[in-house]
Design an enzyme around this catalytic site. Sequence first.
Site, mmCIF file in Angstrom:
data_model
loop_
_atom_site.group_PDB
_atom_site.id
_atom_site.type_symbol
_atom_site.label_atom_id
_atom_site.label_comp_id
_atom_site.label_asym_id
_atom_site.label_seq_id
_atom_site.Cartn_x
_atom_site.Cartn_y
_atom_site.Cartn_z
ATOM 1 N N TYR A 106 42.159 47.801 37.209
ATOM 2 C CA TYR A 106 42.448 48.760 38.262
ATOM 3 C C TYR A 106 41.489 49.929 38.156
ATOM 4 O O TYR A 106 41.254 50.460 37.070
ATOM 5 C CB TYR A 106 43.888 49.271 38.152
ATOM 6 C CG TYR A 106 44.231 50.288 39.212
ATOM 7 C CD1 TYR A 106 44.417 49.903 40.538
ATOM 8 C CD2 TYR A 106 44.355 51.631 38.890
ATOM 9 C CE1 TYR A 106 44.726 50.834 41.521
ATOM 10 C CE2 TYR A 106 44.663 52.570 39.868
ATOM 11 C CZ TYR A 106 44.839 52.167 41.174
ATOM 12 O OH TYR A 106 45.136 53.083 42.149
ATOM 13 N N VAL A 107 40.942 50.301 39.301
ATOM 14 C CA VAL A 107 40.122 51.500 39.428
ATOM 15 C C VAL A 107 40.714 52.320 40.563
ATOM 16 O O VAL A 107 41.002 51.774 41.648
ATOM 17 C CB VAL A 107 38.643 51.163 39.703
ATOM 18 C CG1 VAL A 107 37.831 52.437 39.948
ATOM 19 C CG2 VAL A 107 38.050 50.368 38.547
ATOM 20 N N TYR A 110 34.766 39.964 42.907
ATOM 21 C CA TYR A 110 34.693 38.936 41.864
ATOM 22 C C TYR A 110 33.677 37.856 42.230
ATOM 23 O O TYR A 110 32.916 37.393 41.377
ATOM 24 C CB TYR A 110 36.063 38.313 41.612
ATOM 25 C CG TYR A 110 37.110 39.301 41.138
ATOM 26 C CD1 TYR A 110 36.786 40.356 40.287
ATOM 27 C CD2 TYR A 110 38.428 39.176 41.536
ATOM 28 C CE1 TYR A 110 37.750 41.263 39.869
ATOM 29 C CE2 TYR A 110 39.394 40.079 41.112
ATOM 30 C CZ TYR A 110 39.048 41.117 40.282
ATOM 31 O OH TYR A 110 40.001 41.999 39.866
#
Length: 166
Positions: free
Chosen positions: A86-87, A131
Amino acid sequence: MIRTATPADIPVIRALIRELAEYEKAPQEARATEEQLHEALFGEHPAAFAHLAVDESTGEAVGCAMWFLSFSTWRGARGIYLEDLYVRPTARGRGHGRALLAELARICVERGYERLEWSVLDWNRPAIGFYDSLGARPKDEWTVYRLTDGPLAELGGQGGPGGSDR
């Protein structure tokens, strides 16, 4: 900057986990307490590990990777399973997510681990695109199953009410 989490980071790790749960539309599922996280990450037998992405200009943690070791019977080797990446939205697009994944990949290479795996929600198109851009590929032929709460207790011989699936 990426660094290994310390016990002093538990409050921010918990906050990041809660933010991720809100993003994934399941805030009620983020029930881990600071005590549970401390035990899982820094107890006598750690169950998981964490790295933080830190904004170098402010020193603020803006992202987190929570992971644990896995094992492939087919390859006879360990790997890393990334439980959460998570960012914070305000820090996205600055390379923090890539840097967190690069650190885990570095650990894999350094230690001879042969896999770095994770799951992504099928509706999370921004994450899937990210991704894909790294060269990661989905395992389309696999479906994740999970037992929790009541069904887990029932199968384990303890009975109990049904509950969430997180």
